[in-house]
Design a protein around this motif. Sequence first.
Motif: not given
Length: 229
Positions: A132-140
């Motif tokens: 992951a290039a940056h933290g976040g939430t998977v949406v697809k």
Amino acid sequence: MSKRVSFQHSRRPSLSRVRGAVVAAGLGTSMVLGAGAAFAAGTTGAPGIANLISTGAADSVAAQAAAQGKAANAAKAERAAAEQAAAKKAATWKIPVGHYALSASFGSDGSRWAHKHSGQDFAVPIGTKVEAAHGGTVVKAGPNGGGDGPAYGNAVVIRHGNGTYSQYAHLSKIDVRIGQTVKTGQKIALSGNTGNSSGPHLHFEIRTTPNYGSAINPVSFLHKEGVTV
């Protein structure tokens, strides 16, 4: 008769001297005891043992308080530094693969896509770890570009806190699911050659929405975030 009287008179001075010595001794003892009591009580004009003990205890308590305060300030500073480091790490962006060669760039023409190229391609062997290039939430996450079309093959899209999205395509394996929270640098997939691809590589996009058609130049974006591609 005269001898007996003389003898009695001669003993009286001796008894008087004895009584005087006893009285003097008693007075001396009282004076010593009185002086000791006064000294122990810390009379005015003399420091006294109590005053000395009190002063020493106060100094000890003050020294302990100063040491505890210093330790507390050091611990507070250490926590603040750790929090700042964690915040800085959370705000950091990174390149999604390790060793790579740049291939097709954003906006370039090519026969493999109908419009201008929408991302940056990183040429890597199949099975290369994708992070992951940056933290976040998977949406697809899934085949058919995760919903963006078969040209992307297996793909993942992550929503980030700053209102941007990152996309990873042509994957051979997906290791995350929709709704999962990921951290910067976390493994999310393995690179591949699925979809409309002429060779193993990772297709990487930065978008303003989760969907195809909202891509911006990912290299320029990463440069603004302090990442050199």
